[in-house]
Write a protein that holds these residues in place. Structure first.
Motif, PDB file in Angstrom:
ATOM      1  N   ARG A 346     -25.413  37.681  -7.426  1.00 44.34           N
ATOM      2  CA  ARG A 346     -24.160  38.452  -7.387  1.00 44.34           C
ATOM      3  C   ARG A 346     -22.967  37.537  -7.629  1.00 44.34           C
ATOM      4  NH1 ARG A 346     -26.097  41.524  -2.435  1.00 44.34           N
ATOM      5  NH2 ARG A 346     -26.747  43.569  -3.205  1.00 44.34           N
ATOM      6  N   ALA A 347     -22.965  36.399  -6.965  1.00 43.52           N
ATOM      7  CA  ALA A 347     -21.834  35.475  -7.071  1.00 43.52           C
ATOM      8  C   ALA A 347     -21.662  34.936  -8.485  1.00 43.52           C
ATOM      9  CB  ALA A 347     -22.007  34.317  -6.085  1.00 43.52           C
ATOM     10  N   MET A 348     -22.756  34.959  -9.278  1.00 44.39           N
ATOM     11  CA  MET A 348     -22.686  34.512 -10.670  1.00 44.39           C
ATOM     12  C   MET A 348     -22.484  35.670 -11.640  1.00 44.39           C
ATOM     13  SD  MET A 348     -22.584  31.424 -11.691  1.00 44.39           S
ATOM     14  CE  MET A 348     -22.834  32.019 -13.349  1.00 44.39           C
ATOM     15  N   GLY A 349     -22.401  36.903 -11.131  1.00 49.70           N
ATOM     16  CA  GLY A 349     -22.129  38.039 -11.990  1.00 49.70           C
ATOM     17  C   GLY A 349     -23.343  38.645 -12.648  1.00 49.70           C
ATOM     18  N   PHE A 350     -24.554  38.415 -12.070  1.00 50.97           N
ATOM     19  CA  PHE A 350     -25.781  38.936 -12.661  1.00 50.97           C
ATOM     20  C   PHE A 350     -26.421  40.053 -11.834  1.00 50.97           C
ATOM     21  CE2 PHE A 350     -25.868  34.491 -14.413  1.00 50.97           C
ATOM     22  CZ  PHE A 350     -25.645  34.861 -15.736  1.00 50.97           C
ATOM     23  N   GLU A 351     -25.818  40.394 -10.707  1.00 50.88           N
ATOM     24  CA  GLU A 351     -26.401  41.398  -9.826  1.00 50.88           C
ATOM     25  C   GLU A 351     -25.290  42.300  -9.314  1.00 50.88           C
ATOM     26  OE1 GLU A 351     -29.579  43.200  -7.655  1.00 50.88           O
ATOM     27  OE2 GLU A 351     -29.741  41.454  -8.987  1.00 50.88           O
ATOM     28  N   ARG A 352     -25.570  43.601  -9.219  1.00 52.46           N
ATOM     29  CA  ARG A 352     -24.570  44.557  -8.750  1.00 52.46           C
ATOM     30  C   ARG A 352     -24.172  44.266  -7.299  1.00 52.46           C
ATOM     31  NH1 ARG A 352     -23.406  49.324 -11.165  1.00 52.46           N
ATOM     32  NH2 ARG A 352     -22.987  50.266  -9.126  1.00 52.46           N
ATOM     33  N   PHE A 353     -22.892  44.475  -7.008  1.00 55.22           N
ATOM     34  CA  PHE A 353     -22.421  44.458  -5.632  1.00 55.22           C
ATOM     35  C   PHE A 353     -22.712  45.834  -5.023  1.00 55.22           C
ATOM     36  CE2 PHE A 353     -20.024  41.125  -7.705  1.00 55.22           C
ATOM     37  CZ  PHE A 353     -19.967  40.119  -6.749  1.00 55.22           C
ATOM     38  N   ASP A 354     -23.124  45.847  -3.779  1.00 55.75           N
ATOM     39  CA  ASP A 354     -23.547  47.079  -3.115  1.00 55.75           C
ATOM     40  C   ASP A 354     -22.330  47.887  -2.688  1.00 55.75           C
ATOM     41  OD1 ASP A 354     -24.716  49.102  -1.701  1.00 55.75           O
ATOM     42  OD2 ASP A 354     -25.777  47.818  -0.279  1.00 55.75           O
ATOM     43  N   GLU A 355     -22.039  48.944  -3.433  1.00 53.79           N
ATOM     44  CA  GLU A 355     -20.889  49.790  -3.137  1.00 53.79           C
ATOM     45  C   GLU A 355     -21.151  50.742  -1.973  1.00 53.79           C
ATOM     46  OE1 GLU A 355     -19.762  51.918  -6.667  1.00 53.79           O
ATOM     47  OE2 GLU A 355     -20.351  50.251  -7.969  1.00 53.79           O
ATOM     48  N   ASP A 356     -22.411  50.939  -1.618  1.00 50.51           N
ATOM     49  CA  ASP A 356     -22.775  51.950  -0.620  1.00 50.51           C
ATOM     50  C   ASP A 356     -23.142  51.348   0.731  1.00 50.51           C
ATOM     51  OD1 ASP A 356     -22.521  54.009  -2.574  1.00 50.51           O
ATOM     52  OD2 ASP A 356     -24.477  53.428  -3.381  1.00 50.51           O
ATOM     53  N   GLU A 357     -22.953  50.052   0.889  1.00 52.55           N
ATOM     54  CA  GLU A 357     -23.275  49.417   2.168  1.00 52.55           C
ATOM     55  C   GLU A 357     -22.476  50.055   3.303  1.00 52.55           C
ATOM     56  OE1 GLU A 357     -22.821  45.017   4.276  1.00 52.55           O
ATOM     57  OE2 GLU A 357     -22.780  45.189   2.085  1.00 52.55           O
ATOM     58  N   GLU A 358     -23.129  50.266   4.425  1.00 49.38           N
ATOM     59  CA  GLU A 358     -22.452  50.870   5.568  1.00 49.38           C
ATOM     60  C   GLU A 358     -21.403  49.920   6.140  1.00 49.38           C
ATOM     61  OE1 GLU A 358     -25.056  52.279   8.577  1.00 49.38           O
ATOM     62  OE2 GLU A 358     -26.217  53.567   7.223  1.00 49.38           O
ATOM     63  N   GLY A 359     -20.312  50.508   6.624  1.00 43.83           N
ATOM     64  CA  GLY A 359     -19.283  49.739   7.304  1.00 43.83           C
ATOM     65  C   GLY A 359     -18.248  49.101   6.418  1.00 43.83           C
ATOM     66  N   LEU A 360     -18.294  49.358   5.119  1.00 43.15           N
ATOM     67  CA  LEU A 360     -17.311  48.775   4.219  1.00 43.15           C
ATOM     68  C   LEU A 360     -15.943  49.428   4.416  1.00 43.15           C
ATOM     69  CD1 LEU A 360     -19.231  48.540   0.814  1.00 43.15           C
ATOM     70  CD2 LEU A 360     -18.888  46.714   2.500  1.00 43.15           C
ATOM     71  N   SER A 361     -14.893  48.631   4.285  1.00 41.57           N
ATOM     72  CA  SER A 361     -13.550  49.200   4.249  1.00 41.57           C
ATOM     73  C   SER A 361     -13.318  49.828   2.879  1.00 41.57           C
ATOM     74  CB  SER A 361     -12.504  48.112   4.502  1.00 41.57           C
ATOM     75  OG  SER A 361     -12.463  47.203   3.405  1.00 41.57           O
ATOM     76  N   GLU A 362     -12.280  50.601   2.786  1.00 44.67           N
ATOM     77  CA  GLU A 362     -11.941  51.216   1.489  1.00 44.67           C
ATOM     78  C   GLU A 362     -11.662  50.137   0.447  1.00 44.67           C
ATOM     79  OE1 GLU A 362      -8.486  54.119  -0.451  1.00 44.67           O
ATOM     80  OE2 GLU A 362      -8.847  54.157   1.724  1.00 44.67           O
ATOM     81  N   GLY A 363     -10.997  49.064   0.872  1.00 45.68           N
ATOM     82  CA  GLY A 363     -10.689  47.980  -0.056  1.00 45.68           C
ATOM     83  C   GLY A 363     -11.939  47.250  -0.521  1.00 45.68           C
ATOM     84  N   GLN A 364     -12.884  46.994   0.382  1.00 43.93           N
ATOM     85  CA  GLN A 364     -14.141  46.348  -0.004  1.00 43.93           C
ATOM     86  C   GLN A 364     -14.904  47.202  -1.009  1.00 43.93           C
ATOM     87  OE1 GLN A 364     -15.591  45.720   4.189  1.00 43.93           O
ATOM     88  NE2 GLN A 364     -16.270  43.773   3.341  1.00 43.93           N
ATOM     89  N   ARG A 365     -14.989  48.486  -0.718  1.00 44.07           N
ATOM     90  CA  ARG A 365     -15.749  49.374  -1.599  1.00 44.07           C
ATOM     91  C   ARG A 365     -15.111  49.447  -2.981  1.00 44.07           C
ATOM     92  NH1 ARG A 365     -19.365  52.393   0.723  1.00 44.07           N
ATOM     93  NH2 ARG A 365     -18.173  52.482   2.664  1.00 44.07           N
ATOM     94  N   SER A 366     -13.775  49.523  -3.014  1.00 41.59           N
ATOM     95  CA  SER A 366     -13.098  49.661  -4.300  1.00 41.59           C
ATOM     96  C   SER A 366     -13.228  48.406  -5.150  1.00 41.59           C
ATOM     97  CB  SER A 366     -11.620  50.007  -4.096  1.00 41.59           C
ATOM     98  OG  SER A 366     -10.906  48.930  -3.508  1.00 41.59           O
ATOM     99  N   VAL A 367     -13.162  47.204  -4.514  1.00 40.14           N
ATOM    100  CA  VAL A 367     -13.249  45.972  -5.308  1.00 40.14           C
ATOM    101  C   VAL A 367     -14.678  45.720  -5.761  1.00 40.14           C
ATOM    102  CG1 VAL A 367     -13.612  44.255  -3.462  1.00 40.14           C
ATOM    103  CG2 VAL A 367     -12.279  43.647  -5.491  1.00 40.14           C
ATOM    104  N   ARG A 368     -15.669  46.152  -4.984  1.00 36.95           N
ATOM    105  CA  ARG A 368     -17.059  46.035  -5.438  1.00 36.95           C
ATOM    106  C   ARG A 368     -17.304  46.968  -6.627  1.00 36.95           C
ATOM    107  NH1 ARG A 368     -21.083  45.381  -0.140  1.00 36.95           N
ATOM    108  NH2 ARG A 368     -19.962  43.622   0.820  1.00 36.95           N
TER     109      ARG A 368
END
Length: 377
Positions: A346-368
């Motif tokens: 993920r950190a190298m841009g080859f894997e999706r960031f998990d947009e559906d992880e529980e407990g994310l803030s609105e800002g975390q979800r939007s930037v993922r």
């Protein structure tokens, strides 16, 4: 971190995490990097005659360090020294992006002219004053409430331009904490880092200094001492910033061993020992903490492209004048099989960031979500 300790770190601006990776692993990484450099001396570095800072970004060891699960866990830990006041701000302190940097292998020498790096701040130069969003980070200082300045509030770090002039020789990512992994046994004063361990007072003085050229307030002069347009670093030297008392205030870090990790705030004054009187090489792999933000996604796009070509990263193009780069070598490490974890992918841009992880803030979800769209994942 325990809260009392975390607050001490916030005050000092720096921390050492011990035993992030096993000593034998870090020692093996040092040996691998040295072996690569000895077999490919044409990659060079600085100083040119006998490099200490090597122009390598994609050795197998460096790729593994950036993607090691324990390193990424350490970065997640120190990232939470930061906070935002608005949960909709697009920043994810739980996620990292890679900012590829070099390695330092400093051999013992008491020659002060061989290698040194004077007291400085990274993350741009005049941008701290000139970029409107960057400047907002220091609003309390400019409003006369420097004691209330919160250097760990990320609200206006997210979109601050640290490379306003886009020179290709500046920092195109927000490195919330600079950092390196120790690859050797290094005692205090043995060619290693020195810190100004008072974040708030030093930043307040540096930011207000242009208004007090002669000791009294004067906002009529368009000069910013030691701040070069398009510069990577700001150098608060003794001449222009005498009250920092650099000669007595800079403190060498305690001894470190292979596998220890040193972090310091992106606004903290730091320097390198002028000499190395020890007996071991002083070896580190630079690898800063870079939270997921819109600004850092742009950096990650360029980093991923450089990785795929084993090419010189964007921010080092203007410094790179060697005859040989890693992409010419069959044994370079810019290969996905050297990435040690899913989080590293993920950190190298080859894997999706998990947009559906529980407990994310609105800002975390939007930037993922933004990252996945921009990276086409």
């Amino acid at each position: 971190m325990p809260e009392d300790f975390a607050n001490l770190v916030r005050d000092r601006g720096c921390v050492i995490l011990r035993n992030v990776v096993p000593e034998e692993q870090a020692t093996a990484w040092e040996a691998q990097i040295k072996d690569y450099a000895s077999r490919h001396p044409g990659v060079g570095g600085w100083p040119h005659e006998k490099p200490i800072s090597w122009s390598v970004w994609w050795t197998e060891a460096q790729v593994q360090i950036r993607s090691h699960p324990a390193v990424l866990e350490a970065m997640k830990c120190v990232s939470h020294l930061w906070h935002v006041t608005d949960p909709t701000i697009p920043v994810d302190l739980d996620s990292q992006i890679v900012y590829p940097d070099r390695v330092r292998i400093r051999y013992p020498s008491t020659d002060p002219d061989l290698y040194t790096l004077a007291a400085h701040l990274d993350s741009g130069s005049i941008e701290r004053w000139e970029d409107e969003e960057y400047r907002k980070n220091y609003a309390a200082v400019f409003e006369g409430q420097w004691q209330d300045w919160d250097g760990w509030n990320a609200d206006h770090r997210v979109n601050a331009r640290t490379d306003l002039y886009d020179t290709g020789a500046s920092c195109s990512a927000w490195r919330s904490l600079q950092g390196w992994c120790s690859l050797s046994h290094t005692n205090t004063g043995e060619g290693t880092i020195r810190i100004y361990p008072s974040l708030k007072a030093s930043v307040a003085y540096i930011m207000l200094r242009p208004l007090f050229h002669t000791g009294v307030i004067d906002d009529s002069q368009p000069t910013f001492p030691s701040a070069k347009p398009g510069g990577l670093q700001l150098y608060p030297d003794a001449k222009h910033f005498p009250h920092l008392s650099l000669e007595r205030a800079m403190v060498g870090i305690p001894p470190v061993k292979p596998g220890d990790y040193v972090f310091w705030h992106c606004d903290l004054v730091h320097e390198v020992d002028s000499t190395h009187p020890g007996i071991n090489d002083s070896s580190v792999a630079y690898n800063a903490c870079n939270p997921l933000t819109p600004y850092n996604i742009q950096s990650l796009l360029a980093t991923r492209e450089a990785f795929l070509k084993a090419d010189v990263p964007k921010d080092f193009k203007n410094y790179y004048d060697e005859s040989e780069n890693e992409g010419k070598h069959e044994d370079h490490g810019a290969r996905k099989e050297n990435i040690l974890s899913k989080e590293g992918m993920r950190a190298m841009g080859f894997e999706r960031f998990d947009e559906d992880e529980e407990g994310l803030s609105e800002g975390q979800r939007s930037v993922r979500r933004m990252a996945n769209e921009m990276l086409r994942l």
